[in-house]
Design a protein around this motif. Sequence first.
Motif, short mmCIF file in Angstrom:
data_model
loop_
_atom_site.label_atom_id
_atom_site.label_comp_id
_atom_site.label_asym_id
_atom_site.label_seq_id
_atom_site.Cartn_x
_atom_site.Cartn_y
_atom_site.Cartn_z
N PHE B 34 0.76 -1.11 0.13
CA PHE B 34 0.11 0.16 -0.06
C PHE B 34 0.88 1.23 -0.14
O PHE B 34 2.02 1.29 0.34
N TYR B 36 0.00 5.37 1.58
CA TYR B 36 -0.90 5.91 2.05
C TYR B 36 -0.29 7.49 2.01
O TYR B 36 0.92 7.67 2.20
N GLN B 38 -0.56 11.40 3.90
CA GLN B 38 -0.92 12.13 5.05
C GLN B 38 -0.70 13.83 4.81
O GLN B 38 0.50 14.10 4.62
N GLY B 41 -1.73 17.87 9.20
CA GLY B 41 -2.69 17.87 10.22
C GLY B 41 -3.85 16.94 10.12
O GLY B 41 -5.13 17.01 10.89
N GLU B 42 -3.91 16.24 9.17
CA GLU B 42 -4.92 15.17 9.10
C GLU B 42 -4.23 13.77 9.07
O GLU B 42 -3.20 13.42 9.57
N GLY B 43 -5.16 12.70 9.20
CA GLY B 43 -4.95 11.42 9.06
C GLY B 43 -4.48 11.12 7.86
O GLY B 43 -4.50 11.51 6.98
N LEU B 44 -4.18 9.57 7.88
CA LEU B 44 -3.65 8.91 6.60
C LEU B 44 -5.03 8.78 5.65
O LEU B 44 -6.15 8.11 6.11
N LEU B 46 -5.71 6.37 1.94
CA LEU B 46 -5.28 5.21 1.12
C LEU B 46 -5.08 5.79 -0.32
O LEU B 46 -5.86 6.36 -0.73
N PHE B 89 3.42 7.44 3.00
CA PHE B 89 3.72 6.17 3.64
C PHE B 89 3.59 4.81 2.56
O PHE B 89 2.52 4.61 2.33
N LEU B 103 -1.38 -3.90 9.30
CA LEU B 103 -0.43 -2.86 8.58
C LEU B 103 1.08 -2.64 9.25
O LEU B 103 0.88 -2.34 10.31
N PHE B 105 3.84 -0.19 8.70
CA PHE B 105 4.01 1.17 8.11
C PHE B 105 5.94 1.39 7.89
O PHE B 105 6.44 1.22 8.87
N GLY B 106 6.37 2.01 6.62
CA GLY B 106 7.46 2.57 6.73
C GLY B 106 7.48 4.04 7.52
O GLY B 106 6.34 4.50 8.07
N LYS B 107 8.66 4.68 7.43
CA LYS B 107 8.89 5.82 8.40
C LYS B 107 8.11 7.15 7.85
O LYS B 107 7.99 7.98 8.34
N GLY B 108 7.91 7.05 6.47
CA GLY B 108 7.23 8.22 5.63
C GLY B 108 8.30 8.68 4.98
O GLY B 108 9.25 9.33 5.52
#
Lengths: 113, 115
Positions: B34, B36, B38, B41-44, B46, B89, B103, B105-108
């Motif tokens: 996947f 994702y 972000q 100031g928001e959530g993630l 897809l 991400f 899930l 996740f990578g560090k972004g």
Amino acid sequence: DGGITQSPKYLFRKEGQNVTLSCEQNLNHDAMYWYRQDPGQGLRLIYYSQIVNDFQKGDIAEGYSVSREKKESFPLTVTSAQKNPTAFYLCASSRGRVNEKLFFGSGTQLSVL
Amino acid sequence: GDSVTQMEGPVTLSEEAFLTINCTYTATGYPSLFWYVQYPGEGLQLLLKATKADDKGSNKGFEATYRKETTSFHLEKGSVQVSDSAVYFCALSDHYGGSQGNLIFGKGTKLSVKP
């Protein structure tokens, strides 16, 4: 509109205090999750729940507790045992489990006074 | 255990430049992959997904191909816009691995696009 609502957006905790973060969804999803996001660290799973009245520890559950008394609600309590609680907390939900798309709330920023 | 490694950011590009964000993974089973996104100031949200080898996920001009031979899922876009500025991400879900389908996740990677 369907979605996930987290509250409050900002929260401050005093030393030795427990605080509870709210997460509500109206998507009729079975599974719900709590993640912690630290700068440069990505997201780490705290707890997850696949069904009402059941939940499982994630990778960093120590110092946290949850409940799942209702399908739409999955509150997270940050206890005084969590010594480094300052982080951005994200709640998510999904219809099922494996390979399902996650829907995220807009997050709660918790800081220590 | 399963893991995801992303290129470190921040990545700064000019508008209309080509974007590549590298992502490689380690998994014991047959993961789904996947991306994702972000926004501040928001959530993630897809962005795209691929569930098996050689699948290509695509959305909003972004693409990523599941490469089992190189264990990679690089994100690409031919022409970025200022509105693409966000943190991206990479993530995997591996039902047969130790994560039990959760899930990872990578560090972004933070992307900034300048006008």
